[in-house]
Design a protein around this motif. Structure first.
Motif, short mmCIF file in Angstrom:
data_model
loop_
_atom_site.label_atom_id
_atom_site.label_comp_id
_atom_site.label_asym_id
_atom_site.label_seq_id
_atom_site.Cartn_x
_atom_site.Cartn_y
_atom_site.Cartn_z
N LEU A 125 45.43 46.14 -49.51
CA LEU A 125 44.70 46.18 -48.24
C LEU A 125 43.63 45.10 -48.21
CD1 LEU A 125 43.25 49.41 -46.60
CD2 LEU A 125 41.86 47.37 -46.85
N ARG A 126 42.87 44.95 -49.28
CA ARG A 126 41.80 43.94 -49.32
C ARG A 126 42.37 42.54 -49.16
NH1 ARG A 126 39.72 47.67 -53.20
NH2 ARG A 126 40.69 46.53 -54.93
N ARG A 127 43.52 42.28 -49.78
CA ARG A 127 44.13 40.96 -49.66
C ARG A 127 44.62 40.72 -48.23
NH1 ARG A 127 43.48 36.93 -53.19
NH2 ARG A 127 45.65 36.22 -53.07
N TYR A 128 45.22 41.74 -47.62
CA TYR A 128 45.68 41.57 -46.24
C TYR A 128 44.51 41.38 -45.28
CZ TYR A 128 50.65 42.58 -47.05
OH TYR A 128 51.97 42.50 -47.44
N GLU A 129 43.41 42.08 -45.53
CA GLU A 129 42.24 41.88 -44.68
C GLU A 129 41.67 40.48 -44.84
OE1 GLU A 129 40.23 46.14 -43.71
OE2 GLU A 129 39.62 45.19 -45.59
N ALA A 130 41.66 39.97 -46.07
CA ALA A 130 41.20 38.60 -46.29
C ALA A 130 42.10 37.60 -45.57
CB ALA A 130 41.18 38.30 -47.80
N LEU A 131 43.40 37.86 -45.60
CA LEU A 131 44.34 37.00 -44.89
C LEU A 131 44.06 37.01 -43.39
CD1 LEU A 131 47.08 35.37 -44.97
CD2 LEU A 131 48.21 37.57 -44.56
N SER A 132 43.84 38.20 -42.84
CA SER A 132 43.60 38.33 -41.41
C SER A 132 42.29 37.66 -41.00
CB SER A 132 43.58 39.81 -41.04
OG SER A 132 43.32 39.98 -39.67
N ARG A 133 41.21 37.86 -41.80
CA ARG A 133 39.90 37.28 -41.45
C ARG A 133 39.96 35.76 -41.45
NH1 ARG A 133 37.87 41.33 -44.87
NH2 ARG A 133 37.75 39.81 -46.57
N ARG A 134 40.62 35.20 -42.45
CA ARG A 134 40.57 33.75 -42.60
C ARG A 134 41.58 33.03 -41.72
NH1 ARG A 134 39.22 30.21 -47.87
NH2 ARG A 134 39.37 28.17 -46.86
N PHE A 135 42.76 33.62 -41.54
CA PHE A 135 43.84 32.88 -40.88
C PHE A 135 44.29 33.51 -39.55
CE2 PHE A 135 44.19 32.15 -45.47
CZ PHE A 135 44.09 30.77 -45.51
N GLY A 136 43.75 34.68 -39.21
CA GLY A 136 44.12 35.30 -37.94
C GLY A 136 45.55 35.82 -37.95
N GLY A 137 46.04 36.13 -36.75
CA GLY A 137 47.40 36.63 -36.61
C GLY A 137 47.46 38.14 -36.85
N LEU A 138 48.58 38.73 -36.44
CA LEU A 138 48.73 40.17 -36.54
C LEU A 138 49.29 40.63 -37.88
CD1 LEU A 138 50.18 41.16 -33.03
CD2 LEU A 138 47.80 41.00 -33.78
N TYR A 139 49.97 39.73 -38.60
CA TYR A 139 50.67 40.14 -39.81
C TYR A 139 49.72 40.78 -40.84
CZ TYR A 139 53.19 39.74 -44.24
OH TYR A 139 53.77 40.00 -45.44
N GLY A 140 48.64 40.08 -41.15
CA GLY A 140 47.69 40.62 -42.13
C GLY A 140 47.00 41.87 -41.63
N ALA A 141 46.66 41.88 -40.35
CA ALA A 141 45.91 43.00 -39.79
C ALA A 141 46.74 44.28 -39.77
CB ALA A 141 45.44 42.65 -38.38
N VAL A 142 48.00 44.19 -39.33
CA VAL A 142 48.80 45.41 -39.24
C VAL A 142 49.20 45.90 -40.63
CG1 VAL A 142 51.12 44.38 -39.07
CG2 VAL A 142 50.60 46.52 -37.87
N ASN A 143 49.40 44.99 -41.57
CA ASN A 143 49.69 45.43 -42.93
C ASN A 143 48.47 46.08 -43.58
OD1 ASN A 143 52.46 44.81 -44.29
ND2 ASN A 143 52.11 43.08 -42.92
N ALA A 144 47.29 45.59 -43.26
CA ALA A 144 46.08 46.24 -43.77
C ALA A 144 45.99 47.67 -43.24
CB ALA A 144 44.85 45.44 -43.35
N ALA A 145 46.34 47.86 -41.98
CA ALA A 145 46.33 49.20 -41.40
C ALA A 145 47.34 50.10 -42.11
CB ALA A 145 46.65 49.12 -39.91
N THR A 146 48.52 49.58 -42.36
CA THR A 146 49.55 50.36 -43.05
C THR A 146 49.12 50.72 -44.47
OG1 THR A 146 51.41 49.52 -41.75
CG2 THR A 146 51.88 50.21 -44.00
N LEU A 147 48.53 49.77 -45.19
CA LEU A 147 48.10 50.05 -46.56
C LEU A 147 46.94 51.04 -46.60
CD1 LEU A 147 49.39 48.95 -49.17
CD2 LEU A 147 50.04 47.70 -47.13
N ALA A 148 46.12 51.06 -45.55
CA ALA A 148 45.07 52.09 -45.47
C ALA A 148 45.71 53.48 -45.42
CB ALA A 148 44.19 51.85 -44.25
N LEU A 149 46.79 53.60 -44.66
CA LEU A 149 47.50 54.87 -44.60
C LEU A 149 48.09 55.24 -45.97
CD1 LEU A 149 48.65 57.21 -42.84
CD2 LEU A 149 50.70 55.80 -42.58
N VAL A 150 48.71 54.28 -46.63
CA VAL A 150 49.30 54.53 -47.95
C VAL A 150 48.22 54.96 -48.94
CG1 VAL A 150 50.55 53.49 -49.89
CG2 VAL A 150 51.21 52.95 -47.53
#
Length: 579
Positions: free
Chosen positions: A99-124
């Protein structure tokens, strides 16, 4: 020199191992580029060698490449793979790290891929509120203008995932429908989304049946009699079954009669035909096509020319052993099941059957009996015809009992050849000793064992026993403290597996039992292409496992073996435990 376009093309075709070999060779030659390192680790991850991929990710410096979007995404994906394969505290810990890596990806590079995966990993990780909050942020992100095709698909699919995470299944369904409408033939992309949503259904306890309308067309195995029934009526019934069952992909033989009618109907409907022949092409035509009427051969040739793929269970000529026809049918069934799993759809068998049970090991009734063991759907087109003449099959008591279906494993330890002589005793006692303990502890031990140096050859009566043995050996090897044994940490166990008919004989020199034959060679040819710390199996073994034991093991396509010494490249699959 690293050829980016060549490697990208190989990855798109699923030839993961070939792409890895090119990237690895470039790194060994001293080419130092993040893109090459990223490609090598990505290929290892897709090949199922997750532990080795994580080690290489760190060794090659990708863990520190925070300015490289693909490297950050790959690191998050590797942590996600570990989380989804784990249970308890380990699962939560790796989910949070991913989750932390996906959030870092989303913050720095934008796009939905990192953000939605961070949401999914929060659920996991067990944080439903955090997952919903992150998913809401995804939905609040304005659509990217100008997206088309797969770009538009992934944008909408990410939003469908986000709707599901906030608990709005109706919106998820509507958005997923829009996503698939933007790229209706992108079946690989659809399958990736469906697998992700299936995982979320398991996490939330939601019935995954809501995904049924979004699944690709079905994959079929077809089988039928060589029959002289009126073709028009039978063809109409076949057309109707293909249409009603939504069959888009089919695997089977191409004998005169029902097989060719199935193939022609499928091709005319725009489906993919995959032919599996039991013996060499000329021999098959001679035995199963030409004797039944002069017009069957050109029809066979037209179907073969339009087939998407052609496989051979054996390249040998027919010698009167019906076991090769039974094996070929089982091989084709396995291919259909594997393709269905790849596409995240269903496998079905289509049969034209006269109601008579054949006395030998092959035939429509034998195919149906084998398929029924998988508890998958079967659609039968019943036909009326006189009782068949005495079969050409030999009675079971007359068959050669020294030929049998077996599952085989070849294993060795990469790096053994570079050991110093003073390290050999520690290797034998520590590494080979652990293998011996593991084999002795198996619930279903091998029926035949051979060993030499670091090599191991194990033979089993059932495919699942071979698969579980391979996984047990890998897991035991991972627990070894190689450093404490005075051995290099890079010693990696590699296992190759295959399933097929073999000869059971006695070695004239040693007087010991011997398992030999062309299919033993197939198993041996797989092992050199295995990534360290992994087990790869042939399409035949993977198909048998997928058909009957998908609840226990998983087989994911990783590419083809390298053609060596005149042996053709063959498809291989990574072996892992089912989640």
């Amino acid at each position: 020199m690293f050829d980016r376009e060549q490697v990208a093309a190989l990855i798109r075709r699923g030839e993961i191992l070939a792409a890895y070999d090119i990237a690895h060779a470039a790194l060994e030659a001293g080419e130092d580029a993040r893109e090459i390192a990223y490609t090598a680790v990505l290929c290892l991850a897709r090949a199922g060698a997750v532990d080795f991929a994580r080690a290489e990710y760190v060794r090659l410096g990708l863990a520190d490449a925070d300015d490289h979007a693909d490297a950050v995404a790959l690191g998050a994906r590797l942590l996600k793979d570990v989380a989804l394969a784990a249970r308890g505290p380990r699962r939560i810990a790796f989910a949070k790290a991913s989750l932390r890596r996906y959030e870092a990806l989303s913050r720095r590079f934008g796009g939905l891929y990192g953000a939605v995966n961070a949401a999914t990993l929060a659920l996991v990780a067990g944080d439903r509120a955090g997952a919903a909050a992150r998913a809401s942020a995804v939905l609040a992100t304005p659509p990217t203008p100008g997206l088309e095709g797969e770009g538009a698909y992934y944008d909408a699919a990410s939003r469908a995932e986000a709707w599901f995470l906030i608990g709005d299944q109706d919106a998820a369904r509507e958005t997923l429908a829009a996503a698939m409408a933007s790229a209706p033939s992108a079946y690989a992309a659809h399958a990736s989304t469906l697998r992700q949503l299936e995982m979320l259904c398991r996490e939330t306890g939601v019935d995954p049946d809501w995904l049924a309308p979004f699944r690709p067309p079905l994959c079929a195995h077809f089988t039928g009699h060589i029959t002289s029934l009126p073709e028009d009526a039978l063809r109409q019934r076949i057309d109707r079954v293909l249409r009603e069952q939504r069959v888009g992909f089919a695997y089977g033989g191409l004998a005169a009669g029902a097989d060719i009618l199935f193939a022609e109907a499928l091709l005319d409907a725009g489906g993919e035909l995959h032919v599996v022949l039991p013996v060499s092409l000329a021999s098959f035509v001679e035995v199963s096509v030409a004797p039944f009427g002069e017009d069957w051969v050109p029809r066979f040739e037209r179907c073969l020319a339009r087939a998407t793929s052609i496989r051979y269970a054996s390249q040998d000529p027919y010698r009167g052993d019906e076991q090769v026809f039974a094996y070929s049918s089982q091989f084709a069934m396995g291919c259909a099941v594997l393709r269905a799993e790849t596409l995240s759809t269903e496998a079905i068998q289509l049969a034209v059957w006269d109601g008579y049970v054949a006395p030998g090991p092959a035939g429509v009734s034998a195919d149906m009996a084998y398929w029924r063991g998988s508890e998958r759907r079967l659609a039968v087109i019943e036909v009326q015809r006189p009782p068949p003449c005495p079969s050409r099959w030999a009675a079971p008591s007359a068959r050669d009992e020294r030929r049998a279906m077996k599952a085989m494993l070849f294993a060795d330890v990469q790096g053994f050849g570079a050991l110093r002589d003073d390290q050999i005793p520690a290797f034998i006692e520590g590494v080979m000793g652990r293998m011996a303990e593991t084999v002795e502890g198996l619930a279903e031990p091998p029926c035949h064992i051979e060993t030499w140096g670091d090599g191991l050859f194990l033979v089993f009566d059932r495919p699942i026993d071979a698969a579980l043995a391979a996984l047990a050996l890998l897991e035991a090897h991972r627990t070894l403290d190689l450093k404490a044994l005075g051995l290099p940490r890079g010693l990696g166990l590699r296992i190759g597996g295959h399933y097929g008919p073999v000869h059971l004989r006695t070695n004239p020199l040693t007087k010991a039992p011997a398992v030999i034959g062309a299919h033993v060679v197939v198993a041996a040819r797989i092992e050199p292409d295995v990534a360290p710390g992994s087990a790869y199996v042939s399409e035949a073994l993977a198909g048998a496992l997928a058909t009957f034991h998908g609840d226990r093991v998983r087989c994911g396509y990783v590419g083809r073996t390298q053609g060596r010494k005149g042996f053709p490249a063959t498809p291989i699959f990574s072996l892992s435990r089912a989640l």
